[in-house]
Scaffold this motif. Structure first.
Motif, short mmCIF file in Angstrom:
data_model
loop_
_atom_site.label_atom_id
_atom_site.label_comp_id
_atom_site.label_asym_id
_atom_site.label_seq_id
_atom_site.Cartn_x
_atom_site.Cartn_y
_atom_site.Cartn_z
N MET A 1 0.78 -1.23 0.00
CA MET A 1 0.09 0.13 -0.11
C MET A 1 0.80 1.32 0.20
SD MET A 1 -2.72 1.14 2.84
CE MET A 1 -1.61 1.91 3.83
N PHE A 2 0.58 2.11 -0.93
CA PHE A 2 1.09 3.34 -0.89
C PHE A 2 0.80 4.42 0.35
CE2 PHE A 2 1.93 2.04 -5.22
CZ PHE A 2 3.29 2.53 -5.55
N ARG A 3 1.69 4.96 1.11
CA ARG A 3 1.45 5.74 2.05
C ARG A 3 1.01 7.34 1.52
NH1 ARG A 3 3.20 3.46 6.78
NH2 ARG A 3 1.61 5.13 7.72
N ALA A 4 0.08 7.69 2.46
CA ALA A 4 -0.28 9.26 2.31
C ALA A 4 0.93 10.31 2.20
CB ALA A 4 -1.22 9.58 3.29
N GLY A 5 0.65 11.51 1.58
CA GLY A 5 1.83 12.41 1.58
C GLY A 5 2.35 12.86 2.77
N GLU A 6 1.10 13.20 3.85
CA GLU A 6 1.45 13.62 5.31
C GLU A 6 2.49 12.86 5.72
OE1 GLU A 6 0.53 16.07 6.67
OE2 GLU A 6 -1.13 16.97 5.43
N PHE A 7 2.21 11.46 5.55
CA PHE A 7 3.21 10.42 6.37
C PHE A 7 4.63 10.40 5.60
CE2 PHE A 7 5.59 6.48 6.09
CZ PHE A 7 5.76 6.21 7.37
N THR A 8 4.52 10.64 4.24
CA THR A 8 5.85 10.59 3.29
C THR A 8 6.60 11.96 3.87
OG1 THR A 8 4.88 9.44 1.75
CG2 THR A 8 6.74 10.28 1.18
N ALA A 9 5.90 12.87 4.00
CA ALA A 9 6.60 14.29 4.36
C ALA A 9 7.25 14.05 5.68
CB ALA A 9 5.32 15.50 4.62
N THR A 10 7.01 13.21 6.46
CA THR A 10 7.96 13.25 7.73
C THR A 10 9.05 12.46 7.45
OG1 THR A 10 6.88 10.93 8.49
CG2 THR A 10 5.78 12.74 9.19
N HIS A 11 9.18 12.01 6.28
CA HIS A 11 10.87 11.40 6.05
C HIS A 11 11.49 12.23 5.07
CE1 HIS A 11 9.79 7.73 8.47
NE2 HIS A 11 8.47 8.10 7.99
N VAL A 12 11.01 13.25 4.74
CA VAL A 12 11.69 14.05 3.67
C VAL A 12 11.91 15.76 4.37
CG1 VAL A 12 11.18 15.36 1.35
CG2 VAL A 12 10.43 12.83 1.79
N VAL A 134 7.37 8.87 -3.37
CA VAL A 134 6.13 8.28 -2.83
C VAL A 134 7.01 7.07 -2.05
CG1 VAL A 134 4.50 8.86 -4.57
CG2 VAL A 134 5.90 6.79 -4.78
N LEU A 135 6.09 6.84 -1.09
CA LEU A 135 6.42 5.58 -0.42
C LEU A 135 5.46 4.41 -0.19
CD1 LEU A 135 8.00 7.17 3.20
CD2 LEU A 135 9.17 5.78 1.23
N ALA A 136 5.94 3.09 -0.41
CA ALA A 136 4.88 2.19 -0.29
C ALA A 136 5.62 1.12 0.83
CB ALA A 136 5.20 1.43 -1.78
N GLU A 137 4.42 0.49 1.57
CA GLU A 137 5.07 -0.69 2.38
C GLU A 137 5.48 -1.66 1.74
OE1 GLU A 137 2.10 0.13 6.33
OE2 GLU A 137 1.15 -0.83 4.65
N ALA A 138 6.79 -2.18 2.18
CA ALA A 138 7.65 -3.29 1.54
C ALA A 138 8.24 -4.24 2.47
CB ALA A 138 8.31 -2.83 0.48
N ALA A 139 8.16 -5.44 2.18
CA ALA A 139 9.05 -6.41 2.86
C ALA A 139 10.51 -6.22 2.56
CB ALA A 139 8.47 -7.88 2.77
N HIS A 140 11.30 -6.49 3.36
CA HIS A 140 12.85 -6.62 3.02
C HIS A 140 13.60 -7.37 4.04
CE1 HIS A 140 13.63 -3.22 6.05
NE2 HIS A 140 12.53 -2.73 5.36
N ASP A 141 14.67 -7.91 3.88
CA ASP A 141 15.50 -8.79 4.63
C ASP A 141 16.67 -7.73 5.37
OD1 ASP A 141 14.18 -11.06 4.03
OD2 ASP A 141 15.55 -11.29 2.16
N SER A 142 17.39 -7.09 4.58
CA SER A 142 18.32 -6.01 5.20
C SER A 142 17.87 -4.75 4.79
CB SER A 142 19.57 -6.45 4.33
OG SER A 142 19.40 -6.45 2.94
N VAL A 143 18.82 -3.85 5.41
CA VAL A 143 18.46 -2.45 4.91
C VAL A 143 19.76 -1.81 4.04
CG1 VAL A 143 16.87 -1.91 6.73
CG2 VAL A 143 19.50 -1.64 7.00
N TYR A 144 19.67 -0.64 3.48
CA TYR A 144 20.61 -0.28 2.36
C TYR A 144 21.87 0.19 3.23
CZ TYR A 144 23.11 2.43 -1.25
OH TYR A 144 23.91 2.86 -2.07
#
Ligand SMILES: O=c1ccn([C@H]2C[C@H](O)[C@@H](COP(=O)(O)OP(=O)(O)OP(=O)(O)O)O2)c(=O)[nH]1
Length: 157
Positions: A1-12, A134-144
């Motif tokens: 699911m893509f996140r709302a702009g208000e949520f994404t803004a807390t990471h920009v 845009v940010l989408a929820e995603a599964a991942h094993d490691s981080v960048y």
């Protein structure tokens, strides 16, 4: 699911209200670079060729058709459990230009880059909104944890 702009803004950072969109956050032009020397991508290493900033006294870039590297003005921090994508602002493609982008990994933090393809001359101002993150929820094993982690993280870089 893509996140709302208000949520994404807390990471920009920084963002003003003009940048917050329903589904994402607009990114501004930080700088425009032009590649001066070839890079290399091998099987187990990579080199980025020399790029130079297009100097302009008025913060207005008049671009001839060609390929340019855009650095974004905002710091992005992709939170765990998410993946990021950048899309061009449609006004760009309506002007025969396109922004090419790749995947923004969970854990990445920094001021990233995009490739602007100008198929027609265009005038761009530093600080103009050019793209949407845009940010989408995603599964991942490691981080960048790659070479670009924390690139241009400080204001004067
Ligand atoms: O259009 C984009 C897409 C991603 N990034 C940032 C976020 C991403 O997490 C990081 C690394 O991207 P990628 O993993 O695609 O680069 P790589 O060439 O595979 O480098 P590395 O070996 O460090 O993973 O660059 C950008 O600046 N611009």
């Amino acid at each position: 699911m893509f996140r709302a702009g208000e949520f994404t803004a807390t990471h920009v950072t920084p963002t003003d209200t003009e940048q917050v969109q329903p589904n994402g956050v607009d990114l501004r032009i930080g700088d425009i670079l032009i590649q001066q020397a070839p890079g290399r991508i091998g099987t187990d290493n990579k080199d980025i060729g020399v790029r130079e900033s297009l100097t302009t006294s008025k913060d207005v870039f008049t671009l001839d058709p060609g390929g340019y590297i855009i650095t974004y003005a905002e710091r992005i921090a992709v939170p765990e459990g998410h993946v990021g994508f950048v899309y061009p602002r449609s006004s760009l493609l309506r002007n025969s230009c396109m922004l090419n982008t790749a995947v923004w990994d969970a854990g990445y933090e920094g001021r990233g880059e995009g490739l602007l393809q100008a198929h027609c001359s265009i005038e761009l101002e530093r600080g103009a909104r050019i793209a949407q993150f845009v940010l989408a929820e995603a599964a991942h094993d490691s981080v960048y944890d790659g070479n670009y982690q924390r690139e241009r993280i400080h204001d004067n870089e």
